[in-house]
Design an enzyme around this catalytic site. Structure first.
Site, PDB file in Angstrom:
ATOM      1  N   ASP A   9       0.853  -1.175   0.000  1.00 36.85           N
ATOM      2  CA  ASP A   9       0.000   0.000   0.000  1.00 36.85           C
ATOM      3  C   ASP A   9       0.900   1.240   0.000  1.00 36.85           C
ATOM      4  O   ASP A   9       2.100   1.153   0.304  1.00 36.85           O
ATOM      5  CB  ASP A   9      -0.885  -0.043   1.249  1.00 36.85           C
ATOM      6  CG  ASP A   9      -1.668   1.229   1.456  1.00 36.85           C
ATOM      7  OD1 ASP A   9      -2.356   1.663   0.514  1.00 36.85           O
ATOM      8  OD2 ASP A   9      -1.578   1.798   2.561  1.00 36.85           O
ATOM      9  N   ILE A  10       0.327   2.400  -0.298  1.00 38.14           N
ATOM     10  CA  ILE A  10       1.115   3.637  -0.295  1.00 38.14           C
ATOM     11  C   ILE A  10       0.925   4.427   0.997  1.00 38.14           C
ATOM     12  O   ILE A  10       1.808   4.501   1.835  1.00 38.14           O
ATOM     13  CB  ILE A  10       0.767   4.521  -1.517  1.00 38.14           C
ATOM     14  CG1 ILE A  10       1.238   3.846  -2.810  1.00 38.14           C
ATOM     15  CG2 ILE A  10       1.434   5.895  -1.377  1.00 38.14           C
ATOM     16  CD1 ILE A  10       0.933   4.637  -4.064  1.00 38.14           C
ATOM     17  N   LYS A 184      -8.489  -4.743  -3.476  1.00 39.55           N
ATOM     18  CA  LYS A 184      -7.118  -4.945  -3.920  1.00 39.55           C
ATOM     19  C   LYS A 184      -6.842  -6.428  -4.178  1.00 39.55           C
ATOM     20  O   LYS A 184      -6.094  -6.775  -5.099  1.00 39.55           O
ATOM     21  CB  LYS A 184      -6.139  -4.403  -2.883  1.00 39.55           C
ATOM     22  CG  LYS A 184      -6.163  -2.898  -2.721  1.00 39.55           C
ATOM     23  CD  LYS A 184      -5.136  -2.425  -1.694  1.00 39.55           C
ATOM     24  CE  LYS A 184      -5.205  -0.937  -1.467  1.00 39.55           C
ATOM     25  NZ  LYS A 184      -4.202  -0.452  -0.496  1.00 39.55           N
ATOM     26  N   ASP A 207      -2.234  -0.621   5.805  1.00 36.77           N
ATOM     27  CA  ASP A 207      -2.574   0.032   7.084  1.00 36.77           C
ATOM     28  C   ASP A 207      -4.033   0.458   7.187  1.00 36.77           C
ATOM     29  O   ASP A 207      -4.474   0.870   8.256  1.00 36.77           O
ATOM     30  CB  ASP A 207      -1.695   1.273   7.294  1.00 36.77           C
ATOM     31  CG  ASP A 207      -2.126   2.415   6.401  1.00 36.77           C
ATOM     32  OD1 ASP A 207      -2.544   3.466   6.928  1.00 36.77           O
ATOM     33  OD2 ASP A 207      -2.077   2.252   5.166  1.00 36.77           O
ATOM     34  N   ASN A 210      -9.166  -0.481   3.462  1.00 37.79           N
ATOM     35  CA  ASN A 210      -9.208  -1.075   2.125  1.00 37.79           C
ATOM     36  C   ASN A 210      -8.121  -2.134   1.920  1.00 37.79           C
ATOM     37  O   ASN A 210      -7.963  -2.655   0.811  1.00 37.79           O
ATOM     38  CB  ASN A 210      -9.087   0.004   1.040  1.00 37.79           C
ATOM     39  CG  ASN A 210      -7.782   0.774   1.105  1.00 37.79           C
ATOM     40  OD1 ASN A 210      -7.118   0.818   2.145  1.00 37.79           O
ATOM     41  ND2 ASN A 210      -7.402   1.393   0.002  1.00 37.79           N
TER      42      ASN A 210
END
Length: 259
Positions: A9-10, A184, A207, A210
């Site tokens: 994740d970003i 995702k 984190d 989603n």
């Protein structure tokens, strides 16, 4: 288990609250690549939001818009657009409730309300360019994800759409609207199938809300130390905070890096 591919994740995972990539995270990703293990971005963001970060990390593959749009080595691999009939229902209900929408296409995104404060506040929190204004953009373009701008107290107004969409809150004034069952994990499954891998060949870091399906789906799911509390039960391991070598410590626990 030796994992072949790792999904990241970003926001809150690869980058901190200031939207900066910690230096140790960059080093850990480079070490991972040196070992022949492929890093892939898995984000709710659209592809046009992640280019500088992907270039900094040398990552060419990504699962974007919460699994609805997947690119491998720079080439589109999987797309799942939202149907026009479902979009029309969403547009009508949002207008009835006086809520703003942002439509995310393959190459650009637009809002139906110019200078709406909820749009400005939520989008600026991502430190990206604000959307253009085009209320009709959704009609003539493939739409893979929508931002619905409303507060939590108004979520009940969209109960009737839960047979058409998956809704996930990511900001006090915004929710992601995805194709029904979208996640995702769905995009990751399409990429793994292309590579001839199975879920147990993959690890993932996240984190947010989603990230639940992603962490549950892969062979080894890592929740960041700064994760939303509701994510933790879906993880195999809870690492340290993004600014406290969270990525490195998670990769060590997965057996992919050494101390």
């Amino acid at each position: 288990m030796s994992y072949k591919i790792v999904f990241f994740d970003i926001d809150g995972t690869l980058v901190n609250e200031a939207k900066e990539i910690p230096a140790d995270t960059i080093k850990a990703i480079n070490e991972l690549k040196d070992k022949g293990i492929e890093p892939v971005i898995a984000t709710g963001r659209a592809p046009y939001f992640i280019k500088p970060l992907a270039e900094t990390l040398g990552i060419e593959s990504y699962v974007c818009m919460n699994g609805a749009y997947v690119v491998y080595k720079g080439q589109p691999l999987y797309k799942r657009e939202i149907g026009k009939d479902a979009l029309e229902m969403l547009v009508a209900l949002a207008a009835q409730n006086d809520h703003s929408l942002v439509f995310e296409g393959e190459h650009q995104y637009f809002t139906d309300r110019d200078n709406h404060p909820f749009v400005t506040e939520s989008v600026q929190s991502l430190k990206i360019e604000l959307p253009g204004f085009d209320p009709e953009f959704w009609r003539g373009n493939e739409i893979f994800q929508v931002f619905l701008h409303c507060e939590g107290r108004d979520e009940h107004l969209y109960e009737s759409l839960k047979s058409e969409f998956t809704l996930i809150r990511w900001h006090p004034q915004a929710m992601d609207v995805l194709p029904l069952g979208g996640s995702k994990a769905q995009g990751i499954a399409a990429l793994l199938d292309k590579l001839g891998y199975v879920a147990d060949d993959a690890a993932a870091f996240g984190d947010g809300l989603n990230d639940k399906e992603m962490l549950e789906y892969v062979g080894f799911g890592v929740a960041m130390g700064n994760s939303h509390p509701e994510l933790l039960p879906f993880a195999n391991f809870v690492t340290t905070h993004v600014d406290e070598k969270g990525i490195r410590n998670g990769l060590i626990e997965a057996g992919l890096l050494t101390v």
